[in-house]
Scaffold this active site. Structure first.
Site, PDB file in Angstrom:
ATOM      1  N   THR A   6       2.138   5.561   3.774  1.00 25.55           N
ATOM      2  CA  THR A   6       0.930   4.760   4.011  1.00 25.55           C
ATOM      3  C   THR A   6       1.190   3.275   3.724  1.00 25.55           C
ATOM      4  O   THR A   6       0.937   2.414   4.566  1.00 25.55           O
ATOM      5  CB  THR A   6      -0.214   5.261   3.098  1.00 25.55           C
ATOM      6  OG1 THR A   6      -0.338   6.660   3.299  1.00 25.55           O
ATOM      7  CG2 THR A   6      -1.522   4.575   3.387  1.00 25.55           C
ATOM      8  N   LYS A  91       2.039   2.509 -10.059  1.00 20.19           N
ATOM      9  CA  LYS A  91       1.427   2.289 -11.397  1.00 20.19           C
ATOM     10  C   LYS A  91       1.949   3.250 -12.450  1.00 20.19           C
ATOM     11  O   LYS A  91       2.105   2.885 -13.611  1.00 20.19           O
ATOM     12  CB  LYS A  91      -0.101   2.375 -11.333  1.00 20.19           C
ATOM     13  CG  LYS A  91      -0.655   3.682 -10.801  1.00 20.19           C
ATOM     14  CD  LYS A  91      -1.427   3.444  -9.567  1.00 20.19           C
ATOM     15  CE  LYS A  91      -1.231   4.497  -8.530  1.00 20.19           C
ATOM     16  NZ  LYS A  91      -1.865   4.211  -7.283  1.00 20.19           N
ATOM     17  N   VAL A 118      -2.102  -2.300  -9.495  1.00 18.61           N
ATOM     18  CA  VAL A 118      -3.484  -2.189 -10.002  1.00 18.61           C
ATOM     19  C   VAL A 118      -4.420  -2.821  -8.979  1.00 18.61           C
ATOM     20  O   VAL A 118      -4.218  -3.967  -8.577  1.00 18.61           O
ATOM     21  CB  VAL A 118      -3.657  -2.911 -11.361  1.00 18.61           C
ATOM     22  CG1 VAL A 118      -5.089  -2.775 -11.866  1.00 18.61           C
ATOM     23  CG2 VAL A 118      -2.685  -2.359 -12.391  1.00 18.61           C
ATOM     24  N   GLY A 120      -4.783  -2.403  -5.852  1.00 12.60           N
ATOM     25  CA  GLY A 120      -4.279  -2.560  -4.475  1.00 12.60           C
ATOM     26  C   GLY A 120      -4.376  -3.976  -3.960  1.00 12.60           C
ATOM     27  O   GLY A 120      -3.636  -4.864  -4.390  1.00 12.60           O
ATOM     28  N   GLY A 173      -8.860  10.965   3.907  1.00 13.25           N
ATOM     29  CA  GLY A 173      -7.640  10.362   3.365  1.00 13.25           C
ATOM     30  C   GLY A 173      -7.890   9.498   2.136  1.00 13.25           C
ATOM     31  O   GLY A 173      -7.005   8.764   1.711  1.00 13.25           O
ATOM     32  N   ASP A 187      -4.770   8.391 -13.313  1.00 14.89           N
ATOM     33  CA  ASP A 187      -4.378   7.229 -12.507  1.00 14.89           C
ATOM     34  C   ASP A 187      -4.999   5.950 -13.093  1.00 14.89           C
ATOM     35  O   ASP A 187      -4.314   4.944 -13.297  1.00 14.89           O
ATOM     36  CB  ASP A 187      -4.859   7.465 -11.063  1.00 14.89           C
ATOM     37  CG  ASP A 187      -4.715   6.250 -10.181  1.00 14.89           C
ATOM     38  OD1 ASP A 187      -3.668   6.099  -9.548  1.00 14.89           O
ATOM     39  OD2 ASP A 187      -5.667   5.432 -10.126  1.00 14.89           O
ATOM     40  N   LYS A 191      -3.416   2.284 -14.846  1.00 17.66           N
ATOM     41  CA  LYS A 191      -3.772   0.922 -14.418  1.00 17.66           C
ATOM     42  C   LYS A 191      -4.344   0.126 -15.592  1.00 17.66           C
ATOM     43  O   LYS A 191      -4.044  -1.060 -15.752  1.00 17.66           O
ATOM     44  CB  LYS A 191      -4.788   0.991 -13.272  1.00 17.66           C
ATOM     45  CG  LYS A 191      -4.204   1.600 -12.005  1.00 17.66           C
ATOM     46  CD  LYS A 191      -5.293   1.917 -10.994  1.00 17.66           C
ATOM     47  CE  LYS A 191      -4.713   2.444  -9.704  1.00 17.66           C
ATOM     48  NZ  LYS A 191      -5.757   2.971  -8.803  1.00 17.66           N
ATOM     49  N   GLY A 288      -5.406   1.725   0.169  1.00 18.22           N
ATOM     50  CA  GLY A 288      -5.235   1.711   1.617  1.00 18.22           C
ATOM     51  C   GLY A 288      -3.970   0.945   1.970  1.00 18.22           C
ATOM     52  O   GLY A 288      -3.553   0.036   1.235  1.00 18.22           O
TER      53      GLY A 288
HETATM   54  N1  LIG Z   1      -1.904   4.459  -0.676  1.00 18.79           N
HETATM   55  C1  LIG Z   1      -2.521   3.517  -1.380  1.00 18.79           C
HETATM   56  O1  LIG Z   1      -3.633   3.114  -1.059  1.00 18.79           O
HETATM   57  C2  LIG Z   1      -1.849   2.910  -2.582  1.00 18.79           C
HETATM   58  C3  LIG Z   1      -2.493   1.867  -3.272  1.00 18.79           C
HETATM   59  C4  LIG Z   1      -1.874   1.285  -4.378  1.00 18.79           C
HETATM   60  C5  LIG Z   1      -0.649   1.763  -4.785  1.00 18.79           C
HETATM   61  N2  LIG Z   1      -0.054   2.806  -4.109  1.00 18.79           N
HETATM   62  C6  LIG Z   1       1.242   3.268  -4.583  1.00 18.79           C
HETATM   63  O2  LIG Z   1       2.217   3.048  -3.559  1.00 18.79           O
HETATM   64  C7  LIG Z   1       3.199   4.072  -3.598  1.00 18.79           C
HETATM   65  C8  LIG Z   1       3.298   4.723  -2.222  1.00 18.79           C
HETATM   66  O3  LIG Z   1       2.042   5.284  -1.888  1.00 18.79           O
HETATM   67  P1  LIG Z   1       1.749   5.820  -0.411  1.00 18.79           P
HETATM   68  O4  LIG Z   1       0.283   6.088  -0.368  1.00 18.79           O
HETATM   69  O5  LIG Z   1       2.340   4.939   0.598  1.00 18.79           O
HETATM   70  O6  LIG Z   1       2.530   7.213  -0.449  1.00 18.79           O
HETATM   71  P2  LIG Z   1       3.011   8.075   0.811  1.00 18.79           P
HETATM   72  O7  LIG Z   1       2.133   7.828   1.985  1.00 18.79           O
HETATM   73  O8  LIG Z   1       3.166   9.460   0.318  1.00 18.79           O
HETATM   74  O9  LIG Z   1       4.442   7.445   1.148  1.00 18.79           O
HETATM   75  C9  LIG Z   1       5.586   7.682   0.367  1.00 18.79           C
HETATM   76  C10 LIG Z   1       6.775   7.708   1.319  1.00 18.79           C
HETATM   77  O10 LIG Z   1       7.958   7.831   0.547  1.00 18.79           O
HETATM   78  C11 LIG Z   1       8.704   8.953   0.986  1.00 18.79           C
HETATM   79  N3  LIG Z   1       9.322   9.547  -0.192  1.00 18.79           N
HETATM   80  C12 LIG Z   1       8.709   9.950  -1.326  1.00 18.79           C
HETATM   81  N4  LIG Z   1       9.602  10.420  -2.211  1.00 18.79           N
HETATM   82  C13 LIG Z   1      10.811  10.324  -1.622  1.00 18.79           C
HETATM   83  C14 LIG Z   1      12.126  10.655  -2.037  1.00 18.79           C
HETATM   84  N5  LIG Z   1      12.365  11.197  -3.246  1.00 18.79           N
HETATM   85  N6  LIG Z   1      13.140  10.425  -1.183  1.00 18.79           N
HETATM   86  C15 LIG Z   1      12.915   9.880   0.037  1.00 18.79           C
HETATM   87  N7  LIG Z   1      11.691   9.543   0.495  1.00 18.79           N
HETATM   88  C16 LIG Z   1      10.653   9.767  -0.323  1.00 18.79           C
HETATM   89  C17 LIG Z   1       7.680   9.883   1.604  1.00 18.79           C
HETATM   90  O11 LIG Z   1       8.320  10.730   2.544  1.00 18.79           O
HETATM   91  P3  LIG Z   1       7.556  12.047   3.118  1.00 18.79           P
HETATM   92  O12 LIG Z   1       6.795  11.569   4.310  1.00 18.79           O
HETATM   93  O13 LIG Z   1       8.653  12.966   3.431  1.00 18.79           O
HETATM   94  O14 LIG Z   1       6.688  12.553   2.001  1.00 18.79           O
HETATM   95  C18 LIG Z   1       6.739   8.898   2.281  1.00 18.79           C
HETATM   96  O15 LIG Z   1       7.184   8.507   3.549  1.00 18.79           O
HETATM   97  C19 LIG Z   1       2.780   5.005  -4.738  1.00 18.79           C
HETATM   98  O16 LIG Z   1       3.441   4.625  -5.921  1.00 18.79           O
HETATM   99  C20 LIG Z   1       1.299   4.752  -4.857  1.00 18.79           C
HETATM  100  O17 LIG Z   1       0.794   5.032  -6.162  1.00 18.79           O
HETATM  101  C21 LIG Z   1      -0.629   3.373  -3.029  1.00 18.79           C
END
Ligand SMILES: NC(=O)c1ccc[n+]([C@@H]2O[C@H](COP(=O)([O-])OP(=O)(O)OC[C@H]3O[C@@H](n4cnc5c(N)ncnc54)[C@H](OP(=O)(O)O)[C@@H]3O)[C@@H](O)[C@H]2O)c1
Length: 404
Positions: A6, A91, A118, A120, A173, A187, A191, A288
């Protein structure tokens, strides 16, 4: 770019938009990378599932948006040791391993930035560390978890039960398939630990902060809140004490017209209180792909421009107390008149002051059900919970502090 999910795909989109010519995306790492490839990514960008290829690359900065603690922390360490700066949105990682990784980055003459970890897209860490660097911060209070806020604000707006609001958040989502970390406050307390470090210069382990779940809150609790001009939100709060810090993450009844009470859907808000400048409020999209990617790219630009971000004010370990004193709302379903009387006796014996008491009876699933709604005088939430466990009844109940 480690992770093409994402956040990672949104970071890539911004980097490939040519808005920032001094930032060039050179390599994307993900497992099973073939299914991730996108035509809009320039042909010169290398796609890999071999982390050693990233380490060996000539990239100056690595963006970590994989999530998780292991092997992510080890990989970040490898990147720093290989002379690369790191930007992360993780985080959990920063709250638990941030201190040691920041020291390593400093020793290597590299940067570790985590502005996206923290709230986003709301730049609260930079605001607290740089924009409010001249302030003596006393208190930080806000809504830091978009999933809980989506669930609670939708229960409030539509009267839907918790399970339905959670299922809806998952469909859209806004909640993960396993929402435990979000709904039980894990979570948000990561933060809050990062914010306490940035705002107060106090090192806090997330586990030192009490976290209470939003599970158990029912539609009728929102009706009761409304009668008091309030609503229910998951509130994260930390304040400086003479000896360290008082901090907690818990659902609470807040004033409906307050900054915290007005935050809707998956938005975040942070209200800082300072000795000199009073209250300052930061609000916006806390999660997001797009908003979070903006925070990541802003950190990349700060590194590229050799721009110092605020960093933490100091770094000393803190004693953490969770003994905030508030009035409490208590809803308890009681089995019969004896159970109801025992509830009151147990609360009074625990030294709790019952300031209001209402009893209502209705038929639920063909059986008559009795609900007690009480307003208790100031105490800690832990004291109310302790009294309820002494009551011994397994009947459903909900305890919420009234926070201003
Ligand atoms: N989404 C949000 O709104 C948001 C906001 C603030 C902070 N964050 C932080 O940002 C980070 C990413 O979040 P996200 O929502 O983008 O997560 P996500 O959609 O699950 O994306 C993570 C990506 O990394 C890949 N991945 C995970 N572990 C891996 C590994 N060991 N080896 C290789 N590839 C790996 C996943 O592959 P697969 O597709 O195979 O699973 C996926 O493509 C997290 O730390 C989250 O806490 C997210």
């Amino acid at each position: 770019l480690l992770g093409f999910g994402t956040v990672g795909s949104s970071v890539a989109e911004i980097l490939c938009s040519n808005h920032f010519p001094n930032l060039q995306l050179v390599c994307i790492f993900n497992r099973n990378v073939a299914r991730k490839r996108q035509l809009w990514v320039p042909a010169g960008v290398r796609w890999t599932e071999d982390i050693h290829e990233v380490i060996a690359s000539d990239a100056d900065i690595v963006v970590e948006v994989l999530g998780g603690l292991e092997p992510t922390a080890d990989w970040i360490e490898l990147m720093l040791r290989a002379g690369k700066s790191v930007v992360t949105a993780n985080k959990h990682l920063i709250a638990t391993r941030g201190r040691e990784l920041a020291k390593l980055a400093q020793a290597e003459g590299r940067r570790l930035e985590y502005g996206a970890s923290v709230a986003g897209g709301v730049p609260v860490l930079n605001a607290v560390s740089a924009g409010l660097a001249g302030e003596a911060l006393l208190r930080l209070q806000g809504v830091l978890n978009g999933t809980c806020n989506y669930i609670l604000s939708n229960m409030d707006a539509s009267g839907m039960p918790f399970d339905k609001a959670l299922a809806r958040a998952q469909e859209l989502g806004f909640a993960e398939a396993d929402p435990s970390d979000d709904i039980h406050g894990i979570d948000a307390r990561c933060k809050l630990a990062i914010l306490a470090h940035t705002g107060f210069g106090l090192h806090v382990e997330p586990e030192q902060i009490e976290a209470r779940s939003i599970v158990g809150i029912a539609a009728e609790d929102f009706q009761q809140a409304r009668k008091r001009g309030r609503t229910i939100r998951q509130v994260s709060m930390a304040e400086r004490t003479a000896g360290g810090l008082r901090a907690v993450v818990q659902p609470a009844m807040v004033r409906a017209n307050s900054s915290v009470g007005q935050v809707r859907d998956n938005q975040n808000v942070l209200v800082t209180t300072g000795h000199w400048g009073g209250e300052t409020t930061f609000a916006g999209r806390g999660a997001g792909g797009g908003p979070t990617a903006v925070a990541v790219v802003s950190d990349l630009l700060a590194i590229a421009r050799h721009q110092a971000l605020g960093g933490a004010r100091a770094d000393s370990a803190a004693e953490v107390q969770c003994d905030f004193h508030f009035h409490h709302y208590l809803r308890a379903e009681v089995a019969d008149a004896k159970d109801s009387a025992l509830l009151e006796v147990t609360l009074r014996e625990a030294g709790l002051d019952i300031q209001e008491s209402k009893t209502s009876r209705k038929r639920k699933k063909g059986k008559s059900a009795t609900t007690r709604v009480l307003l208790l005088g100031p105490s800690t939430t832990a004291k109310v919970e302790e009294a309820l466990s002494a009551w011994g009844s397994q009947c459903p109940r909900c305890v919420l502090p009234l926070i201003d």
